[in-house]
Design a protein around this motif. Structure first.
Motif: not given
Length: 371
Positions: A268, A270-271, A308, A310
């Motif tokens: 996760r 990237r988020v 992603c 987001e």
């Protein structure tokens, strides 16, 4: 009895830029040798990448230039200084002479030993940092010392080390070429490495932060899964802060962008990177940064973050900051390379439905928008 005349410094021992005796001569592909510090400043000076030239021959230089140590010339300079008799001096700065003096392996061994002792730690680490900064030969000698990477890593992650010692240890580590297997060992042996690097990245000293982000990049480049997966958001936030910091040298900004690009594919991350404000930082960098290579790296990271939801949502909100126009112009600019144009095209196509009808997009850019 008449005093002996001072020795004249041979012209080929002088740097063509500074006109001072070279302490760490390096050679460009053009065949001309310069002092490393002087040519590094010349190459780092803000100018369009195509305009980078050899100061003497004016021949163009490649963007990703490698400086080749001129060991033969350095040995000649050292021998010449050693040949000067007490009564025959030359206009040689004491600091330069000290930098050129031979360093024996025993001296490095002693300094590494002192780096593990609380009372001598900071002084030993500072001396090691000075030695590796002055000369490529000394750096290579230190890299070949048994246990050097483990000693420095223990200082960085040790609970008893002061903040100054940690920063000095990071500075030395960042200047060394650490083999991949050694980086893997550092990660496996020191479970609090992330927390230690985060602490150094929070330092008010831009130089220490620059060293720390270069070390993060080294770890990211070798793709150690155990270290990459599930990285703490605090570390990622500090790397993003380096991208945003206008007091940081260009080399540190590039290292931070390389690190973010390498960290994006894992878990996760990237988020978390988006949550740390990376999209806004990258857009601001694109709007203000004139150097082509930095813009290429920023676009590459932005492209990965947009995979992603987001990241895409954050970038749409940033349209009003002028990023759409910047990307459109990048595709048409002769100063931008093929990779930059391709990345700009990908980002624009990804958001075409939203940005084409956005009131934030100036009509003059509609004709430039890819179909």
């Amino acid at each position: 009895m008449a005093a002996m005349a001072p020795a004249e410094v041979p012209s080929y021992f002088l740097c063509p830029i500074s006109l001072q005796l070279m302490r760490d001569p390096v050679t460009l592909p053009t065949g001309i040798s310069y002092d490393r510090a002087a040519i590094s400043r010349w190459l780092a000076a803000p100018s369009p990448a195509p305009a980078r030239t050899c100061p003497v021959t004016r021949e163009p230089l490649a963007p990703e230039l490698q400086l080749t140590p001129n060991h033969t010339l350095r040995r000649l300079i050292v021998s010449w200084i050693a040949s000067l008799s007490p009564g025959k001096h030359a206009d040689v700065d004491d600091e330069v002479a000290a930098a050129l003096r031979p360093v024996h392996r025993e001296e490095l061994t002693s300094l590494l030993s002192d780096a593990g002792k609380a009372h001598a730690q900071v002084g030993a680490l500072k001396k090691l940092g000075e030695l590796v900064a002055e000369c490529e030969d000394r750096r290579a000698m230190l890299e070949s010392q048994d246990g050097v990477f483990d000693v420095l890593s223990r200082v960085l992650t040790g609970a008893s080390a002061c903040s100054t010692a940690r920063e000095e240890a990071v500075g030395v580590l960042a200047s060394l070429r650490i083999p991949q297997q050694e980086l893997v060992r550092v990660v496996s042996r020191h479970g609090n490495l992330v927390e230690s690097l985060t602490a150094v990245l929070r330092s008010p000293n831009p130089r220490s932060r620059a060293h720390a982000v270069r070390l993060v990049r080294s770890l990211a480049d070798v793709a150690v899964p155990a270290w990459m997966i599930g990285l703490d958001q605090d570390l990622l936030a500090e790397v993003v802060r380096v991208v945003r910091g206008r007091d940081m040298p260009a080399r540190a900004t590039k290292a931070a962008l390389h690190a973010l690009s390498a960290l994006c594919p894992y878990g996760r991350n990237r988020v978390k990177i988006v949550g740390a404000g990376a999209v806004a930082a990258l857009v601001e960098l694109l709007l203000d940064e004139p150097e082509r290579r930095v813009c290429e790296l920023a676009l590459a990271v932005l492209d990965r973050l947009c995979t992603c939801a987001e990241g895409r949502a954050e970038l749409v909100e940033m349209a009003q900051a002028g990023v759409v126009g910047k990307l459109c112009l990048a595709m048409r600019s002769e100063l931008c390379g093929v990779k930059t144009k391709e990345k700009a095209h990908e980002v624009l196509k990804l958001h075409s439905r939203v940005w084409r009808s956005s009131p934030c997009l100036s009509p003059k850019f509609l004709a430039l928008y890819p179909s």
